[in-house]
Design a protein around this motif. Structure first.
Motif, short mmCIF file in Angstrom:
data_model
loop_
_atom_site.label_atom_id
_atom_site.label_comp_id
_atom_site.label_asym_id
_atom_site.label_seq_id
_atom_site.Cartn_x
_atom_site.Cartn_y
_atom_site.Cartn_z
N LEU A 199 0.81 -1.22 0.00
CA LEU A 199 0.00 0.00 0.00
C LEU A 199 0.84 1.27 0.00
O LEU A 199 0.51 2.25 -0.67
N PHE A 200 1.94 1.23 0.77
CA PHE A 200 2.80 2.40 0.91
C PHE A 200 4.26 2.01 0.63
O PHE A 200 5.08 1.92 1.55
N PRO A 201 4.59 1.76 -0.60
CA PRO A 201 5.97 1.34 -0.93
C PRO A 201 6.98 2.44 -0.66
O PRO A 201 6.66 3.63 -0.70
N ASN A 202 8.20 2.03 -0.36
CA ASN A 202 9.28 2.98 -0.15
C ASN A 202 9.63 3.63 -1.48
O ASN A 202 9.78 2.95 -2.50
N ARG A 203 9.78 4.94 -1.46
CA ARG A 203 10.05 5.67 -2.70
C ARG A 203 11.30 6.55 -2.57
O ARG A 203 11.62 7.03 -1.49
N CYS A 204 11.96 6.72 -3.68
CA CYS A 204 13.14 7.60 -3.74
C CYS A 204 12.74 9.01 -3.34
O CYS A 204 11.73 9.54 -3.81
N LEU A 205 13.53 9.63 -2.48
CA LEU A 205 13.20 10.98 -2.00
C LEU A 205 13.36 12.04 -3.09
O LEU A 205 12.83 13.14 -2.96
N ILE A 217 9.77 3.78 -6.90
CA ILE A 217 9.71 2.74 -5.87
C ILE A 217 11.08 2.07 -5.76
O ILE A 217 11.68 1.67 -6.76
N ILE A 218 11.58 1.99 -4.52
CA ILE A 218 12.90 1.42 -4.26
C ILE A 218 12.82 0.43 -3.09
O ILE A 218 11.80 0.34 -2.42
N GLU A 219 13.90 -0.27 -2.85
CA GLU A 219 13.96 -1.22 -1.75
C GLU A 219 13.83 -0.49 -0.41
O GLU A 219 14.19 0.68 -0.28
N ASN A 220 13.34 -1.20 0.60
CA ASN A 220 13.07 -0.58 1.90
C ASN A 220 14.32 -0.09 2.62
O ASN A 220 14.24 0.76 3.50
N ASN A 221 15.48 -0.64 2.28
CA ASN A 221 16.70 -0.23 2.95
C ASN A 221 17.43 0.89 2.23
O ASN A 221 18.59 1.19 2.52
N ILE A 243 17.14 5.07 0.46
CA ILE A 243 16.42 6.35 0.52
C ILE A 243 16.47 7.09 -0.81
O ILE A 243 15.82 8.11 -0.98
N ALA A 244 17.25 6.56 -1.74
CA ALA A 244 17.32 7.14 -3.09
C ALA A 244 17.63 6.03 -4.08
O ALA A 244 18.31 5.05 -3.74
N CYS A 245 17.13 6.16 -5.29
CA CYS A 245 17.43 5.19 -6.33
C CYS A 245 18.88 5.36 -6.78
O CYS A 245 19.55 6.34 -6.42
N ASN A 246 19.36 4.43 -7.58
CA ASN A 246 20.76 4.46 -8.01
C ASN A 246 21.11 5.73 -8.78
O ASN A 246 22.21 6.28 -8.64
N VAL A 247 20.18 6.21 -9.58
CA VAL A 247 20.43 7.42 -10.37
C VAL A 247 20.49 8.65 -9.46
O VAL A 247 21.42 9.46 -9.54
N CYS A 248 19.51 8.78 -8.59
CA CYS A 248 19.44 9.97 -7.72
C CYS A 248 20.51 9.95 -6.62
O CYS A 248 20.88 11.00 -6.10
N PHE A 249 20.99 8.76 -6.26
CA PHE A 249 22.05 8.66 -5.26
C PHE A 249 23.25 9.52 -5.66
O PHE A 249 23.93 10.09 -4.81
N GLU A 250 23.48 9.64 -6.97
CA GLU A 250 24.61 10.44 -7.46
C GLU A 250 24.44 11.92 -7.18
O GLU A 250 25.40 12.70 -7.28
#
Length: 217
Positions: free
Chosen positions: A6-12, A17-21, A23-30
């Motif tokens: 219902l409430f998937p973890n999302r990139c800030l 939608i990203i894994e629960n562990n 806070i940012a997807c691989n692209v945005c992590f940069e």
């Protein structure tokens, strides 16, 4: 599991939608602005701390810049009930900081006032400090320092009030002969950390190093 659907973890940053562990997807992590400081070398955080109190070493993980993903990460941790973010930030630090043979003796976090703790439901530094403690095998103690006065969030204060820290903190436990690693979320003027550091330094033959999630410089 049901709530994850219902409430998937999302990139800030991009809301993907990203894994629960994470806070940012691989692209945005940069986009995260890491400082690339060396804990043992001179850096702007250590330079400022040295003007305020005797400091051994100092490290900040990310830059706390306006309208940045780094800033959003800290705000989500502090004000959006994302305590788990503290663990993630601690894990990023363990990938970047090696204490070598100069490991501190004790981890101490900046405390919240009991009223603020009740309002927020958690101290954003506790899971952060405990994760560092587990990885580095350094004891932590959340009760060494007390915050004596309730105050509104630093982000909501004007500069004049941010500079006023008189009698805000006091020592709650006598420690002596310890190298204390003092941890906080955001380093701005340095007055809060300096006030706590002096409380620790004046109680015995102690030393203080500083480790913060972000630096606003």
């Amino acid at each position: 599991m049901f709530l994850d659907v219902l409430f998937p973890n999302r990139c800030l940053a991009c809301n993907k939608i990203i894994e629960n562990n994470l806070i940012a997807c691989n692209v945005c992590f940069e986009k995260i602005q890491f400082t690339h400081f060396d804990y043992f070398e001179e850096n702007i955080l250590k330079e400022i701390c040295k003007t305020l109190f005797p400091v051994e070493n100092a490290y900040a993980l990310i830059q706390f810049e306006k309208e940045s993903l780094s800033r959003k990460i800290i705000h989500e941790l502090k004000y959006k009930n994302r305590e788990k973010t503290g663990e993630i930030l601690a894990n990023w630090i363990t990938e970047r900081v090696d204490f070598k043979n100069e490991k501190p003796d004790l981890i101490v976090s900046i405390p919240l006032h009991t009223k603020k703790l009740k309002e927020r439901g958690y101290n954003q530094l506790h899971l952060f400090a405990e994760t560092l403690s587990e990885f580095y095998k350094i004891p932590f103690d959340h009760e060494v320092i007390l915050r004596n006065h309730y105050s509104k969030a630093q982000a909501l204060k004007d500069k004049k009030h941010r500079l006023s820290t008189e009698n805000i903190f006091s020592i709650n436990k006598n420690i002596s002969g310890k190298h204390v690693l003092l941890v906080d979320d955001v380093f701005t003027t340095g007055n809060t950390i300096a006030t706590v550091a002096w409380e620790i330094l004046k109680t015995g033959d102690n030393k203080v190093s500083v480790l913060v999630m972000a630096i606003d410089k």
